[in-house]
Design a protein around this motif. Structure first.
Motif, PDB file in Angstrom:
ATOM      1  N   LEU A  19       0.813  -1.186  -0.046  1.00  7.73           N
ATOM      2  CA  LEU A  19       0.006   0.005   0.033  1.00  7.73           C
ATOM      3  C   LEU A  19       0.751   1.322   0.134  1.00  7.73           C
ATOM      4  O   LEU A  19       0.465   2.201  -0.651  1.00  7.73           O
ATOM      5  CB  LEU A  19      -0.899   0.144   1.295  1.00  7.73           C
ATOM      6  N   MET A  22       2.266   1.750  -3.422  1.00  4.87           N
ATOM      7  CA  MET A  22       1.233   2.167  -4.311  1.00  4.87           C
ATOM      8  C   MET A  22       0.963   3.455  -4.108  1.00  4.87           C
ATOM      9  O   MET A  22       0.640   4.431  -5.069  1.00  4.87           O
ATOM     10  CB  MET A  22       0.047   1.111  -4.031  1.00  4.87           C
ATOM     11  N   ILE A  23       0.961   4.140  -3.068  1.00  7.31           N
ATOM     12  CA  ILE A  23       0.679   5.439  -2.638  1.00  7.31           C
ATOM     13  C   ILE A  23       1.944   6.439  -3.287  1.00  7.31           C
ATOM     14  O   ILE A  23       1.653   7.119  -3.821  1.00  7.31           O
ATOM     15  CB  ILE A  23       0.478   5.588  -1.318  1.00  7.31           C
ATOM     16  N   GLY A  26       1.682   6.714  -6.713  1.00 10.90           N
ATOM     17  CA  GLY A  26       0.707   7.477  -7.180  1.00 10.90           C
ATOM     18  C   GLY A  26       1.259   9.169  -6.827  1.00 10.90           C
ATOM     19  O   GLY A  26       0.704  10.000  -7.813  1.00 10.90           O
ATOM     20  N   VAL A 107      -5.947  -2.811  -1.138  1.00  2.88           N
ATOM     21  CA  VAL A 107      -5.036  -1.688  -1.538  1.00  2.88           C
ATOM     22  C   VAL A 107      -5.376  -0.740  -2.622  1.00  2.88           C
ATOM     23  O   VAL A 107      -5.128   0.340  -2.498  1.00  2.88           O
ATOM     24  CB  VAL A 107      -3.658  -2.680  -2.159  1.00  2.88           C
ATOM     25  N   THR A 111      -5.351   3.304  -1.700  1.00  5.87           N
ATOM     26  CA  THR A 111      -4.822   4.076  -2.707  1.00  5.87           C
ATOM     27  C   THR A 111      -5.547   5.362  -3.279  1.00  5.87           C
ATOM     28  O   THR A 111      -5.005   6.153  -3.571  1.00  5.87           O
ATOM     29  CB  THR A 111      -4.069   3.270  -3.554  1.00  5.87           C
ATOM     30  N   ASN A 197      -0.061  -4.253  -8.140  1.00  3.17           N
ATOM     31  CA  ASN A 197      -0.833  -4.420  -7.123  1.00  3.17           C
ATOM     32  C   ASN A 197      -1.384  -5.889  -6.912  1.00  3.17           C
ATOM     33  O   ASN A 197      -1.246  -6.603  -6.119  1.00  3.17           O
ATOM     34  CB  ASN A 197      -2.119  -3.637  -7.101  1.00  3.17           C
TER      35      ASN A 197
END
Length: 239
Positions: A19, A22-23, A26, A107, A111, A197
Motif C-alpha cells: 500500500l 502504491m501511494i 501515485g 490496497v 490508494t 498490485n
C-alpha cells in the motif's frame, strides 16, 4: 510461532508495504514525475485509442471490461473457491484465492483515497466510478483472480498442454487492461500499477498460504489435528 505473529509477518506487513509503495507511485505519477517520460506520452496512447474506436472493438472492449466488474469478480471468486474446497477437501487453495482478491481490493481502495488522479482527457465510454483513476481496480481485480487461478490450476494439473492452458488465464487481465484504456477510463500507468498490485497480492498470499513449510496451526495437539484437517501441515509433515 503464534498465528497472530505469523499473520502479521507474512500477510499484514507485506500488504501494508505494498500500500505504501502504491501511494508512493501515485504521488510520483500525479506530482513529482508528470514531466518525465513515459508519462509525457501516455496521454497520446489514450488519444490513439479514442481516435481508433470502431463498433466491433467497442463491443469487444465492453465484454472484456465487464469481466472485471465487481459483481462478476466476487461471483467467480466465490464459485471457484467453492469448487476448489469441494474438490480438494481442504481450505488452503480457496483461502489463497479469496485472500489475494480481497487484499488487492483493500490496497486499491485505500490508494484511491490517498491519490486523486483525474480520468484521461478523452471521451469516456463508461460512467466514471467515484474512485480515482489510479490505479485501475478492474485490472488489479482481474490480475489477482485469474493469475491466482492460473497458479493454482497449473500446480494441480499434470499434462504440459493443460498447464499451458491454465497459464493462458493471464490473458484475461491483459484484455481487461486494454479494454479499460480503449474505453477512456484509465491511463497506461494506471493499469501498469494495477498489475503491480494484483501480482504482488498473489505472490504474498502464495508465500503465506500455499507454502506448506509455513506453520499455520496452534501448538496444542488438538489444534494441530484441526490444522491438518484444514490442509495446513507442520513443517515436518510437509517434508
Amino acid at each position: 510461532m503464534p498465528i497472530a505473529v505469523q499473520a502479521l509477518k507474512r500477510v499484514l506487513l507485506p500488504i501494508a508495504a505494498l500500500l505504501a509503495v502504491m501511494i508512493g507511485l501515485g504521488v510520483l505519477l500525479t506530482r513529482a514525475a508528470t514531466h518525465l517520460w513515459p508519462l509525457t506520452v501516455e496521454d497520446g496512447v489514450n488519444r490513439y485509442f479514442a481516435g481508433h474506436r470502431t463498433e466491433t472493438l467497442s463491443d469487444v472492449s465492453h465484454l472484456a471490461s465487464g469481466i472485471a466488474d465487481t459483481p462478476r469478480i466476487i461471483g467467480v471468486t466465490a464459485v471457484a473457491a467453492l469448487v476448489l474446497a469441494l474438490t480438494l477437501r481442504r481450505v488452503r487453495e480457496p483461502l489463497f484465492l479469496c485472500l489475494a482478491v480481497t487484499a488487492q481490493a483493500l490496497v486499491f481502495y485505500f490508494t484511491t483515497v490517498a491519490i486523486d488522479r483525474p480520468r484521461p482527457d478523452v471521451p469516456r465510454m463508461d460512467e466514471s466510478p467515484p474512485t480515482s483513476s489510479f490505479p485501475s481496480g478492474h485490472t488489479s481485480a482481474a490480475v489477482a483472480l485469474y493469475l491466482g487461478l492460473a497458479v493454482l490450476l497449473a500446480v494441480l494439473v499434470r499434462r504440459t498442454w493443460l498447464k499451458a492452458l491454465c497459464w493462458a488465464l493471464v490473458l484475461v487481465p491483459a484484455g481487461v487492461a486494454l479494454a479499460r484504456m480503449y474505453r477512456g477510463m484509465h491511463h497506461p500507468s494506471d493499469v501498469a500499477a494495477a498489475f503491480v498490485n494484483g501480482c504482488t497480492c498473489v505472490y504474498v498470499m502464495s508465500r503465506a498460504v500455499l507454502d506448506r513449510r509455513v506453520r499455520w496451526r496452534p501448538s496444542s495437539a488438538a489444534g494441530g489435528e484441526a490444522g491438518r484437517r484444514l490442509g495446513f501441515r507442520s513443517g515436518a509433515a510437509a517434508r
